[in-house]
Motif scaffolding. Structure first.
Motif, PDB file in Angstrom:
ATOM      1  N   ILE A 104     -11.823  -6.812  -7.795  1.00 22.85           N
ATOM      2  CA  ILE A 104     -12.040  -5.358  -7.071  1.00 22.85           C
ATOM      3  C   ILE A 104     -11.952  -4.236  -8.250  1.00 22.85           C
ATOM      4  O   ILE A 104     -12.611  -3.348  -7.904  1.00 22.85           O
ATOM      5  CB  ILE A 104     -10.924  -5.470  -6.059  1.00 22.85           C
ATOM      6  CG1 ILE A 104     -10.767  -6.614  -5.048  1.00 22.85           C
ATOM      7  CG2 ILE A 104     -10.752  -4.045  -5.585  1.00 22.85           C
ATOM      8  CD1 ILE A 104      -9.691  -6.658  -4.394  1.00 22.85           C
ATOM      9  N   GLU A 105     -11.121  -4.206  -9.164  1.00 22.65           N
ATOM     10  CA  GLU A 105     -10.690  -3.050  -9.910  1.00 22.65           C
ATOM     11  C   GLU A 105     -11.400  -2.983 -11.422  1.00 22.65           C
ATOM     12  O   GLU A 105     -11.602  -1.974 -11.529  1.00 22.65           O
ATOM     13  CB  GLU A 105      -9.448  -2.671 -10.045  1.00 22.65           C
ATOM     14  CG  GLU A 105      -8.308  -2.989  -8.817  1.00 22.65           C
ATOM     15  CD  GLU A 105      -8.757  -1.638  -8.047  1.00 22.65           C
ATOM     16  OE1 GLU A 105      -9.299  -0.767  -8.494  1.00 22.65           O
ATOM     17  OE2 GLU A 105      -8.300  -1.552  -6.807  1.00 22.65           O
ATOM     18  N   GLU A 106     -11.709  -3.911 -11.998  1.00 18.01           N
ATOM     19  CA  GLU A 106     -12.306  -3.873 -13.333  1.00 18.01           C
ATOM     20  C   GLU A 106     -13.816  -3.628 -13.278  1.00 18.01           C
ATOM     21  O   GLU A 106     -14.575  -4.108 -12.653  1.00 18.01           O
ATOM     22  CB  GLU A 106     -11.754  -5.070 -14.196  1.00 18.01           C
ATOM     23  CG  GLU A 106     -10.453  -5.530 -14.304  1.00 18.01           C
ATOM     24  CD  GLU A 106      -9.797  -4.560 -15.105  1.00 18.01           C
ATOM     25  OE1 GLU A 106     -10.252  -3.832 -16.006  1.00 18.01           O
ATOM     26  OE2 GLU A 106      -8.327  -4.821 -15.341  1.00 18.01           O
ATOM     27  N   HIS A 126      -7.890  -9.878  -7.992  1.00 16.38           N
ATOM     28  CA  HIS A 126      -7.463  -8.229  -8.179  1.00 16.38           C
ATOM     29  C   HIS A 126      -8.731  -7.734  -9.402  1.00 16.38           C
ATOM     30  O   HIS A 126      -9.073  -6.483  -9.101  1.00 16.38           O
ATOM     31  CB  HIS A 126      -5.994  -8.059  -8.616  1.00 16.38           C
ATOM     32  CG  HIS A 126      -4.893  -8.525  -7.778  1.00 16.38           C
ATOM     33  ND1 HIS A 126      -4.948  -7.884  -6.519  1.00 16.38           N
ATOM     34  CD2 HIS A 126      -3.948  -9.655  -7.799  1.00 16.38           C
ATOM     35  CE1 HIS A 126      -4.058  -8.550  -5.805  1.00 16.38           C
ATOM     36  NE2 HIS A 126      -3.434  -9.546  -6.686  1.00 16.38           N
ATOM     37  N   MET A 127      -8.727  -8.564 -10.674  1.00  7.29           N
ATOM     38  CA  MET A 127      -9.567  -7.927 -11.373  1.00  7.29           C
ATOM     39  C   MET A 127     -11.213  -7.754 -10.634  1.00  7.29           C
ATOM     40  O   MET A 127     -11.878  -6.839 -11.089  1.00  7.29           O
ATOM     41  CB  MET A 127      -9.689  -8.925 -12.576  1.00  7.29           C
ATOM     42  CG  MET A 127      -8.338  -9.118 -13.284  1.00  7.29           C
ATOM     43  SD  MET A 127      -8.487  -9.895 -14.734  1.00  7.29           S
ATOM     44  CE  MET A 127      -9.200  -8.878 -16.000  1.00  7.29           C
ATOM     45  N   ASN A 180      -4.545  -4.973  -7.047  1.00  7.33           N
ATOM     46  CA  ASN A 180      -5.740  -3.963  -6.451  1.00  7.33           C
ATOM     47  C   ASN A 180      -4.865  -2.743  -6.049  1.00  7.33           C
ATOM     48  O   ASN A 180      -3.810  -2.657  -5.798  1.00  7.33           O
ATOM     49  CB  ASN A 180      -6.530  -4.513  -5.628  1.00  7.33           C
ATOM     50  CG  ASN A 180      -5.839  -4.972  -4.205  1.00  7.33           C
ATOM     51  OD1 ASN A 180      -5.488  -4.122  -3.307  1.00  7.33           O
ATOM     52  ND2 ASN A 180      -5.505  -6.236  -4.179  1.00  7.33           N
ATOM     53  N   ARG A 181      -5.845  -1.628  -5.650  1.00  5.03           N
ATOM     54  CA  ARG A 181      -5.139  -0.131  -5.240  1.00  5.03           C
ATOM     55  C   ARG A 181      -4.649  -0.568  -3.953  1.00  5.03           C
ATOM     56  O   ARG A 181      -3.478   0.612  -3.795  1.00  5.03           O
ATOM     57  CB  ARG A 181      -6.354   0.716  -5.054  1.00  5.03           C
ATOM     58  CG  ARG A 181      -7.227   0.441  -3.976  1.00  5.03           C
ATOM     59  CD  ARG A 181      -8.526   1.081  -4.206  1.00  5.03           C
ATOM     60  NE  ARG A 181      -9.423   0.224  -5.008  1.00  5.03           N
ATOM     61  CZ  ARG A 181     -10.559   0.874  -5.262  1.00  5.03           C
ATOM     62  NH1 ARG A 181     -11.216   1.901  -4.514  1.00  5.03           N
ATOM     63  NH2 ARG A 181     -11.299   0.315  -6.188  1.00  5.03           N
ATOM     64  N   GLN A 209      -4.576   0.078 -17.830  1.00  2.52           N
ATOM     65  CA  GLN A 209      -3.452   0.778 -17.653  1.00  2.52           C
ATOM     66  C   GLN A 209      -2.049  -0.188 -17.944  1.00  2.52           C
ATOM     67  O   GLN A 209      -1.084   0.442 -18.291  1.00  2.52           O
ATOM     68  CB  GLN A 209      -3.224   0.922 -16.130  1.00  2.52           C
ATOM     69  CG  GLN A 209      -4.200   1.572 -15.377  1.00  2.52           C
ATOM     70  CD  GLN A 209      -4.243   1.991 -14.154  1.00  2.52           C
ATOM     71  OE1 GLN A 209      -4.395   1.078 -13.190  1.00  2.52           O
ATOM     72  NE2 GLN A 209      -4.385   3.369 -13.433  1.00  2.52           N
ATOM     73  N   LYS A 262       0.962  -1.203   0.122  1.00  2.00           N
ATOM     74  CA  LYS A 262       0.000   0.026  -0.077  1.00  2.00           C
ATOM     75  C   LYS A 262       0.885   1.284   0.072  1.00  2.00           C
ATOM     76  O   LYS A 262       1.799   1.382   0.812  1.00  2.00           O
ATOM     77  CB  LYS A 262      -0.950   0.227   1.355  1.00  2.00           C
ATOM     78  CG  LYS A 262      -2.032   1.236   1.122  1.00  2.00           C
ATOM     79  CD  LYS A 262      -3.052   0.752   2.231  1.00  2.00           C
ATOM     80  CE  LYS A 262      -3.917   2.230   2.221  1.00  2.00           C
ATOM     81  NZ  LYS A 262      -3.720   3.442   2.226  1.00  2.00           N
ATOM     82  N   ASN A 279       0.181   1.311  -6.405  1.00  2.00           N
ATOM     83  CA  ASN A 279      -0.325   2.689  -7.019  1.00  2.00           C
ATOM     84  C   ASN A 279      -0.267   2.848  -8.566  1.00  2.00           C
ATOM     85  O   ASN A 279      -0.639   3.877  -9.108  1.00  2.00           O
ATOM     86  CB  ASN A 279      -0.099   3.711  -6.002  1.00  2.00           C
ATOM     87  CG  ASN A 279       1.428   4.019  -6.181  1.00  2.00           C
ATOM     88  OD1 ASN A 279       2.188   3.355  -6.887  1.00  2.00           O
ATOM     89  ND2 ASN A 279       2.035   4.994  -5.694  1.00  2.00           N
ATOM     90  N   ASN A 305      -3.254  -0.883 -11.770  1.00  2.00           N
ATOM     91  CA  ASN A 305      -4.556  -1.286 -11.108  1.00  2.00           C
ATOM     92  C   ASN A 305      -5.657  -2.112 -12.032  1.00  2.00           C
ATOM     93  O   ASN A 305      -6.620  -2.902 -11.672  1.00  2.00           O
ATOM     94  CB  ASN A 305      -5.335  -0.524 -10.299  1.00  2.00           C
ATOM     95  CG  ASN A 305      -4.312  -0.053  -9.112  1.00  2.00           C
ATOM     96  OD1 ASN A 305      -4.596   1.401  -9.112  1.00  2.00           O
ATOM     97  ND2 ASN A 305      -3.499  -0.797  -8.475  1.00  2.00           N
ATOM     98  N   THR A 306      -5.373  -1.688 -13.436  1.00  2.00           N
ATOM     99  CA  THR A 306      -6.622  -2.233 -14.410  1.00  2.00           C
ATOM    100  C   THR A 306      -5.595  -2.553 -15.702  1.00  2.00           C
ATOM    101  O   THR A 306      -4.646  -2.337 -15.936  1.00  2.00           O
ATOM    102  CB  THR A 306      -7.391  -1.151 -14.731  1.00  2.00           C
ATOM    103  OG1 THR A 306      -6.519  -0.104 -15.742  1.00  2.00           O
ATOM    104  CG2 THR A 306      -8.385  -0.492 -13.913  1.00  2.00           C
TER     105      THR A 306
END
Length: 298
Positions: free
Chosen positions: A186-188, A183-184, A150-151, A162, A113, A155, A158-159
């Motif tokens: 959470i973020e996509e 992770h996807m 994920n975030r 990106q 983080k 930082n 995250n996608t």
């Protein structure tokens, strides 16, 4: 049809010869075709022996890692960037020496983080450094697969979009995306659409549940994910990743916030995961065939 791998942390977080042998033999016995190790220090592991055992068991191998804060290649401190490049170069050499072709994980910045917003300067520094690593990796037949996380663990990337922009800026032909369903989720905006959009840049795939435990017992829409993988013609590795307090790697467990015991029986977990992935991909393939089928009856 895709090939199925398993992360060694399903078996053990240790790196002794006994721990490694257990991870190798159990992976082989349960029908996995690849084993993924988190970075192993060649000073502490007999790399030549490990490479020979991997070959004897007809397994493929991948190495994953996350750059530490003191090796963040997006840093404004040239000393930290230089250390990060050295870490990545050594990881590439390990993949090569083990007979593998894939280095995966959080390779573009520090894993953990962050308390700051990424900058254009940090992006450019990361791109420049990773491009140099990629050039060297190409001579060893190794691809760099950028894990999109994920975030709370990065930082920067995250996608998948990106990640594709990052790959474009490197201009390297051996840099790809490492997509991870945990992770996807959470973020996509839409995991299936993200996979389809990134299809020609995917190099490695992690299959993990929303709570990191048994597949199908969380809230991830795996049917949509398997449909997307079949739709883009994915025929490379999908690797099962799961964590529990039953097996703890102190550094990774803290960074990924593994506080709960999600399983005790890793053999049952792994057997279920392989069957779940195989059936999911087969079902998606059969659905795709039905959609294309033109048949008149009566």
């Amino acid at each position: 049809m895709s090939k199925i791998g398993v992360h060694s942390f399903v078996w053990s977080a240790g790196s002794s010869k006994e721990d490694l042998e257990k991870a190798l033999t159990r992976s082989h016995e349960l029908g996995f075709q690849l084993i993924e190790f988190s970075y192993l220090d060649p000073k502490l592991v007999d790399v030549k022996w490990l490479a020979s055992r991997i070959e004897e068991l007809s397994l493929d191998v991948a190495i994953s890692m996350g750059l530490p804060a003191e090796g963040d290649i997006s840093s404004e401190d040239p000393t930290i960037v230089a250390k990060g490049k050295d870490i990545l170069d050594r990881a590439v050499a390990l993949v090569r020496d083990l007979g593998g072709t894939k280095l995966a994980g959080i390779l573009s910045s520090a894993h953990g983080k962050q308390e700051r917003t990424p900058t254009k300067r940090g992006w450019d520094t990361s791109i420049s450094t990773l491009s140099k690593v990629a050039d060297q990796a190409k001579t060893s037949g190794v691809t760099l697969n950028l894990e999109i996380v994920n975030r709370f663990e990065s930082n920067m990337l995250n996608t998948a979009a990106q990640g594709m922009a990052y790959i474009r800026d490197t201009g390297a032909s051996n840099v790809f995306l490492h997509l991870d369903t945990f992770h996807m989720n959470i973020e996509e905006a839409d995991v299936g659409l993200a996979i389809r959009h990134a299809s020609d840049k995917i190099g490695y795939v992690h299959i993990g549940e929303s709570h990191r435990g048994y597949l199908g017992t969380g809230n991830i829409d795996f049917a949509a994910i398997f449909d997307a993988l079949v739709a883009v013609g994915w025929n490379d590795y999908v690797t099962f990743e799961s964590f529990s307090t039953a097996i703890v790697d102190k550094d990774l467990s803290l960074k990924t916030a593994i506080w709960r015991n999600l399983w005790d029986d890793n053999v049952a977990l792994a057997r279920h995961a392989r069957q779940f992935i195989e059936l999911g991909l087969e079902t998606a393939s059969r659905k795709a065939e039905l959609v294309k089928l033109a048949h008149l009856s009566g």
